[in-house]
Design a protein around this motif. Structure first.
Motif, PDB file in Angstrom:
ATOM      1  N   VAL A  20       2.443  -0.550  92.208  1.00 27.13           N
ATOM      2  CA  VAL A  20       3.636  -0.853  91.321  1.00 27.13           C
ATOM      3  C   VAL A  20       4.443   0.066  91.480  1.00 27.13           C
ATOM      4  O   VAL A  20       5.823  -0.212  91.335  1.00 27.13           O
ATOM      5  N   GLY A  21       4.260   1.474  91.369  1.00 29.01           N
ATOM      6  CA  GLY A  21       5.122   2.361  91.196  1.00 29.01           C
ATOM      7  C   GLY A  21       6.203   2.302  92.223  1.00 29.01           C
ATOM      8  O   GLY A  21       7.513   2.813  92.081  1.00 29.01           O
ATOM      9  N   ALA A 137      -0.947 -10.384  82.696  1.00 31.01           N
ATOM     10  CA  ALA A 137      -0.449 -11.417  83.652  1.00 31.01           C
ATOM     11  C   ALA A 137       0.731 -10.818  84.179  1.00 31.01           C
ATOM     12  O   ALA A 137       1.786 -11.713  84.657  1.00 31.01           O
ATOM     13  N   GLY A 138       1.000  -9.858  84.550  1.00 37.73           N
ATOM     14  CA  GLY A 138       1.806  -9.290  85.494  1.00 37.73           C
ATOM     15  C   GLY A 138       3.429  -9.596  85.410  1.00 37.73           C
ATOM     16  O   GLY A 138       3.690  -9.339  84.271  1.00 37.73           O
ATOM     17  N   ALA A 139       3.798 -10.433  86.157  1.00 41.34           N
ATOM     18  CA  ALA A 139       5.586 -10.723  85.975  1.00 41.34           C
ATOM     19  C   ALA A 139       5.615 -11.614  84.930  1.00 41.34           C
ATOM     20  O   ALA A 139       6.857 -11.847  84.407  1.00 41.34           O
ATOM     21  N   LEU A 190      -3.546  -6.764  99.669  1.00 36.83           N
ATOM     22  CA  LEU A 190      -2.603  -7.554  99.092  1.00 36.83           C
ATOM     23  C   LEU A 190      -1.839  -6.769  97.936  1.00 36.83           C
ATOM     24  O   LEU A 190      -0.959  -7.224  97.636  1.00 36.83           O
ATOM     25  N   GLY A 191      -2.528  -5.546  97.272  1.00 39.52           N
ATOM     26  CA  GLY A 191      -2.161  -4.866  96.105  1.00 39.52           C
ATOM     27  C   GLY A 191      -2.296  -5.820  94.822  1.00 39.52           C
ATOM     28  O   GLY A 191      -1.900  -5.502  93.746  1.00 39.52           O
ATOM     29  N   GLY A 307       2.858  -5.948  93.760  1.00 44.50           N
ATOM     30  CA  GLY A 307       3.702  -4.597  93.253  1.00 44.50           C
ATOM     31  C   GLY A 307       4.952  -5.230  92.814  1.00 44.50           C
ATOM     32  O   GLY A 307       5.263  -4.773  91.637  1.00 44.50           O
ATOM     33  N   ARG A 308       5.691  -6.064  93.613  1.00 45.73           N
ATOM     34  CA  ARG A 308       7.059  -6.330  93.120  1.00 45.73           C
ATOM     35  C   ARG A 308       7.044  -7.417  91.995  1.00 45.73           C
ATOM     36  O   ARG A 308       7.808  -7.073  90.881  1.00 45.73           O
ATOM     37  N   PRO A 309       6.296  -8.395  91.958  1.00 45.53           N
ATOM     38  CA  PRO A 309       6.145  -9.154  90.276  1.00 45.53           C
ATOM     39  C   PRO A 309       5.883  -8.229  89.374  1.00 45.53           C
ATOM     40  O   PRO A 309       6.540  -8.408  88.183  1.00 45.53           O
TER      41      PRO A 309
END
Ligand SMILES: NC(=O)C1=CN([C@@H]2O[C@H](COP(=O)(O)OP(=O)(O)OC[C@H]3O[C@@H](n4cnc5c(N)ncnc54)[C@H](O)[C@@H]3O)[C@@H](O)[C@H]2O)C=CC1
Ligand SMILES: N[C@@H](CC=O)C(=O)O
Ligand code: NA
Length: 430
Positions: A20-21, A137-139, A190-191, A307-309
């Motif tokens: 994520v960072g 829930a991430g993004a 897949l992170g 990571g990106r979401p």
């Protein structure tokens, strides 16, 4: 017309440069102009605290920003982003950031579900923001809608898939792609998975998110320990195949409900009818249903991990905190005024599907049905397959029953002479 003074840049400290960072740093560095316009001041990435500054990293990460001295980085910051994970040193660093007057943004649901109130209280006393959209829930924007958009409503129930790793794993098991261990390894690559993926597999991650959501939805303090938790370790490929045969998908659900008696929060695998929207949630996607008196049913869907979401949610929070720095004001504080009682896990009421292998003898079904009925549990459907090698498989689906009644029923059925094995007991939801 006088030219406005350029706003002072805000110093942003990033703690952690993992999945994520790395993406948070990339967004802050690559989208600086847009973010400055939206925040009302430039967001200057002052440094990135890492464990080992000499380790090779993504080309987007400037080496000059790396530091192994997280304490000094935090000391001079306006906004501190914590994406290290774990309880310590994350908690200590966040507390020092807050005490030093910085706004904080964290994705650390494990920490918030265990000791969030300490952080919320510290932020309140210091008059600074604490934001944590990425923690659930991430993004998907879910923390902000529950905390702010639904602040005028009465939420009755929150139900959803809030762990991307287990959803990915169950999906892989359903399509026959991989077994549990293989699918978990892929989720790590897949992170999606936590640093220790047992947090995903055994339901701790979903329980932490359920606790955070329940606290927000019911204005009642709910911690990770208050959540009845069961992960997917006991789910076999056979369970997943049987689920499909009976028109269901197996999903790890988080369910938080408010009844007249109090609040119940649980996380467990469940059979979801194949035509229910949750059954169609694939891969690392998450979906959360919220039922409120005024709004009625609401559904939130999107990428719950990666990571990106996740960085999208983190950077959104950074912009909110920055706006308050520029314009004044502060985001909402913890609200626990309702202080509803927390109900014990066995008070939950749900339907069940029970699979058992029995001797293929006349009268066995009636015997089993009799014991089930004696415990006040009513059977909705029965399906029988076999016989094979002298045994038959019974699949019973019950009407709604209390968890405690079902447990007593299963214990009694297990003692019946013709019952060879209780193969599985799964709740049916949705
Ligand atoms: N990966 C995902 O999809 C999501 C992750 N999160 C949360 O975001 C946080 C970070 O997750 P990931 O980036 O996936 O984990 P990660 O394990 O990839 O990254 C964490 C990084 O922090 C570093 N770190 C740990 N302790 C440190 C210390 N004392 N000083 C300096 N650096 C330290 C680690 O070396 C590692 O590089 C966790 O709280 C996680 O639960 C939240 C939503 C989604
Ligand atoms: N490990 C978590 C990451 C996001 O919160 C998940 O799989 O959902
Ligand atoms: Na979110």
């Amino acid at each position: 017309m006088p030219v406005p003074e350029p706003a002072r840049g805000l110093r942003v400290a990033l703690l952690g440069c993992g999945v994520v960072g790395t993406e948070v740093a990339r967004m802050l560095l690559e989208q600086g102009t847009d973010l400055a316009a939206r925040a009302g001041a430039p967001l200057e990435l002052a440094g990135i605290a890492v464990r080992d500054a000499s380790r090779p990293r993504d080309a987007a990460i400037p080496r000059a920003l790396l530091t192994e001295d997280a304490e000094s980085l935090v000391a001079g910051a306006d906004i501190v982003i914590e994406v290290m994970g774990g309880l310590e040193p994350a908690r200590g660093l966040l507390l020092r950031a807050i005490e030093g007057g910085a706004a904080v943004v964290t994705a650390n649901k494990a920490l918030l579900a265990v000791d969030g109130p300490t952080l919320y209280k510290a932020a309140d006393s210091a008059g600074v923001d604490i934001y944590y959209e990425a923690a659930v829930a991430g993004a998907i924007p879910i923390v902000r809608p529950v905390r702010e958009s639904l602040a005028g409503d009465h939420v009755r129930r929150v139900l959803g898939i809030v762990n991307g790793t287990t959803n990915y794993v169950l999906d892989q098991m359903a399509t026959g792609g991989l077994d549990l261990d293989g699918a978990v390894r892929q989720a790590q690559e897949l992170g999606y998975a936590e640093a220790d993926p047992t947090a995903d597999v055994d339901g701790y991650d979903a329980a932490a998110k359920a606790a955070i959501l329940a606290s927000l939805a019911f204005h009642t303090r709910v911690s990770a320990d208050d959540v009845a938790r069961e992960g997917i370790r006991g789910i076999t490929s056979d369970d997943v195949a049987w689920a499909a045969r009976t028109g269901h998908a197996v999903k790890l659900l988080a369910i938080a409900e408010q009844t007249g008696e109090g609040v119940s929060v649980r996380v467990h695998p469940a059979l979801v009818p194949i035509d229910h929207p949750l059954a169609g949630v694939k891969g690392a996607f998450n979906a959360v249903f919220v039922e409120a008196d005024g709004a009625g049913p609401l559904m939130f869907y999107g990428q719950g991990a990666g990571g990106r979401p996740t960085a999208s949610a983190v950077v959104g929070d950074v912009v909110s905190a920055a706006r308050h720095r520029v314009l004044g004001g502060k985001g909402p504080q913890e609200s626990t005024y309702a202080a509803r009682p927390l109900l014990p896990p066995d008070a939950a009421v749900t339907r069940y599907q029970v699979r058992l292998r029995v001797a293929d003898l006349p009268g066995v079904l009636a015997q089993v049905a009799g014991v089930v009925g004696d415990h006040g549990v009513s059977i909705d459907t029965v399906r029988q397959t076999g016989p094979s090698e002298g045994t038959a498989e019974l699949v019973l689906t019950t009407h709604a029953a209390r968890e405690a009644s079902l447990a007593a029923t299963i214990a009694a059925v297990r003692t019946l002479e013709p019952v060879r094995e209780i193969t599985s007991v799964l709740r049916v939801e949705g």
